[in-house]
Design an enzyme around this catalytic site. Structure first.
Site, PDB file in Angstrom:
ATOM      1  N   SER A  55      64.617  12.343 -31.944  1.00 21.18           N
ATOM      2  CA  SER A  55      64.081  11.742 -30.726  1.00 21.18           C
ATOM      3  C   SER A  55      62.829  10.914 -31.023  1.00 21.18           C
ATOM      4  O   SER A  55      62.887   9.972 -31.788  1.00 21.18           O
ATOM      5  CB  SER A  55      63.814  12.830 -29.679  1.00 21.18           C
ATOM      6  OG  SER A  55      63.639  12.288 -28.403  1.00 21.18           O
ATOM      7  N   ASP A 101      62.781   5.128 -27.095  1.00 18.37           N
ATOM      8  CA  ASP A 101      62.559   5.891 -28.316  1.00 18.37           C
ATOM      9  C   ASP A 101      63.801   5.769 -29.200  1.00 18.37           C
ATOM     10  O   ASP A 101      64.789   5.133 -28.813  1.00 18.37           O
ATOM     11  CB  ASP A 101      62.188   7.342 -27.986  1.00 18.37           C
ATOM     12  CG  ASP A 101      63.298   8.104 -27.300  1.00 18.37           C
ATOM     13  OD1 ASP A 101      64.220   7.460 -26.745  1.00 18.37           O
ATOM     14  OD2 ASP A 101      63.274   9.349 -27.309  1.00 18.37           O
ATOM     15  N   ASP A 136      66.401   7.520 -29.997  1.00 16.62           N
ATOM     16  CA  ASP A 136      67.737   7.932 -29.535  1.00 16.62           C
ATOM     17  C   ASP A 136      68.031   7.495 -28.107  1.00 16.62           C
ATOM     18  O   ASP A 136      69.044   7.871 -27.532  1.00 16.62           O
ATOM     19  CB  ASP A 136      67.942   9.443 -29.702  1.00 16.62           C
ATOM     20  CG  ASP A 136      67.094  10.271 -28.756  1.00 16.62           C
ATOM     21  OD1 ASP A 136      65.952   9.866 -28.478  1.00 16.62           O
ATOM     22  OD2 ASP A 136      67.566  11.336 -28.297  1.00 16.62           O
ATOM     23  N   ASP A 195      66.770   8.022 -25.030  1.00 25.45           N
ATOM     24  CA  ASP A 195      66.771   8.856 -23.816  1.00 25.45           C
ATOM     25  C   ASP A 195      65.418   8.848 -23.112  1.00 25.45           C
ATOM     26  O   ASP A 195      65.273   9.457 -22.051  1.00 25.45           O
ATOM     27  CB  ASP A 195      67.234  10.288 -24.098  1.00 25.45           C
ATOM     28  CG  ASP A 195      66.303  11.073 -25.009  1.00 25.45           C
ATOM     29  OD1 ASP A 195      65.305  10.502 -25.499  1.00 25.45           O
ATOM     30  OD2 ASP A 195      66.569  12.270 -25.245  1.00 25.45           O
TER      31      ASP A 195
END
Length: 472
Positions: A116, A260, A262, A264
């Site tokens: 993340s 970010d 990933d 999300d």
């Protein structure tokens, strides 16, 4: 130690010693534990025990663009194959893309390989159930037990799993977002927006510009090469985003979009180069959604009170959950929330799926902006002004953190207190949330008030009171 095992998965830094960092051995061990849990403990309601033991399982796997991604990806996929589990390999992907792929593929689970917002030396295994949602606490605990006991039983040579490569899911995800009833592509095209995108050199640098271009947006790319070399700290906070803030002004863009690694978490930059505010990503999207489909909202206890205010404006009901996406989703389902999420820029829109999704957030926000026909800074100014202060107190291991929280609860027993996740004290004009760390003797102190000074002053007062209770 930088190997962190929790009910939501495992994360750590690459290299070092087994059990201390995220080494290849640790990646195989925890992929084995997850696969074993799927085979032995994860039973769909429609599947009996006998059928479960004979059925071939399928897991969807995708990764962000981290340097260690291909290595961890290969280890995890081949471990699942060794357990006799089929794998649908999405390759370079995003967390929300894997989440929507799991139910579409009628898979039994999913794994996202991403740390993340953590820096490039980190990686992680995020684990999903058959709905494409994060695992419950009980499931996570069981997987940790299996990993600790190394209770694995691998398949024989005739029962190995198979790999199916499917690199179409980012486009499928884009189509799914564009087909949402509240996403008005024509309105966005008519607005002729110019947007700067910071993809932090990960998969967001592919999927966000592609989405925007299909919505008729002129895109200026910044750090959109998915090579895993993050050009700045990948957590989308103000202090890390000076480059895009300057470029938005230089390009005379309408706004900036930051995700970010990933994809999300989502943050916006106003046309003047100022932060829209991560906390206000959810507030703005909720304002639009509730204006079209009135209903309830949920965010976690450490998120801004502004969502409550906007929900009340639309005659809905707001509730706060314990921190953590799985807790937010659980309360959203219980309360039939129309939209929810977390104040870190995480939008959860059940009309799409129960997971934080920057793609959905971008499409809803641009539709909202096109309908409002105002600048991003003017939109931000239309919402209640709140300011947050985030602090922590490091205590000695001998100090009983739980006892301190109990004492603070007693001290403020006449206020509006919530104790489902630490101690949240709601005053009339501000609030404080105290949470203990599960891994070290730390109390985190979050406050919010109508000015930064008031938020900081409240935090300092609470810190002094905790130190007095602790005798330090």
């Amino acid at each position: 130690m930088t190997l962190i095992k929790s009910i939501s998965g495992i994360r750590g830094t690459i290299g070092g010693k087994v059990g201390d960092n995220l080494t290849p051995v640790d990646a195989v061990k925890f992929a084995s534990a997850y696969g074993t849990w799927l085979k032995n403990y994860s039973k769909k309601e429609t599947r009996g025990v006998a059928e479960q033991s004979e059925a071939k399982l399928t897991v969807v796997v995708g990764r962000d663009a981290r340097i260690s991604g291909p290595m961890i990806h290969n280890l995890v996929i081949n471990t699942l194959i060794g357990l006799g589990i089929d794998v649908i390999d999405l390759g370079l992907s995003t967390t929300p893309t894997v989440e929507i792929a799991v139910p579409l593929e009628k898979a039994d689970g999913g794994i996202i390989l991403t740390a993340s917002h953590n820096p490039k030396q980190w990686n992680a295994l995020k684990l999903l159930n058959e709905k494409g949602e994060f695992l419950s606490g009980a499931a996570g605990e069981k997987i940790l037990e299996i990993a600790e006991a190394e209770a694995f039983d691998f398949a024989d040579v005739d029962s190995l799993g198979e790999i199916t490569i499917n690199d179409a899911y980012m486009d499928i995800h884009i189509d799914e977002v564009l087909n949402l009833p509240l996403v008005d592509v024509d309105a966005v095209k008519a607005a002729k927006f110019k947007v700067v995108v910071d993809g932090v050199n990960s998969s967001g640098g592919i999927i966000i510009p592609r989405l925007l271009e299909l919505m008729g947006v002129e895109v200026v790319k910044l750090y959109c090469e998915p090579n895993g070399h993050f050009p700045h700290n990948p957590e989308p906070l103000k202090e890390h985003l000076t480059d895009i803030s300057e470029l938005v002004v230089k390009e005379k863009a309408d706004l900036g979009v930051v995700v970010d690694p990933d994809v999300d978490r989502l943050a916006f930059i106003s046309e003047d180069g100022e932060m829209f505010g991560e906390e206000y990503t959810l507030v703005a999207c909720a304002d639009y959604v509730l204006s079209k489909t009135p209903g309830n909202t949920v965010s976690n206890m450490s998120s801004s009170r502004a969502l409550r205010d906007v929900t009340n404006k639309h005659n809905g009901s707001y509730e706060a959950s314990a921190v953590g996406e799985v807790n937010v989703v659980e309360l959203m389902k219980k309360n039939n929330a129309i939209i929810g999420g977390e104040g870190n820029g995480g939008i959860i829109y059940p009309e799409s799926h129960y997971g934080r999704d920057s793609m959905v957030g971008v499409a809803l926000f641009l539709t909202h902006l096109a309908n409002k026909k105002m600048s991003v800074s003017a939109l931000r100014a239309s919402y209640p002004e709140y300011y947050m202060s985030k602090n922590k107190i490091e205590l000695t291991p001998q100090i009983d953190v739980d006892a301190i929280l109990v004492a603070m609860t007693e001290k403020y027993k006449n206020e509006d207190i919530t104790t489902i996740d630490g101690v949240k004290i709601d005053f009339a004009d501000n609030w404080v949330h105290l949470r203990k760390s599960n891994t070290e003797p730390i109390i985190r102190i979050y406050t919010e008030a109508s000015s930064q000074k008031l938020a900081d002053d409240l935090a300092l007062r609470i810190i002094d009171e905790i130190k007095a209770v602790a005798g330090i």
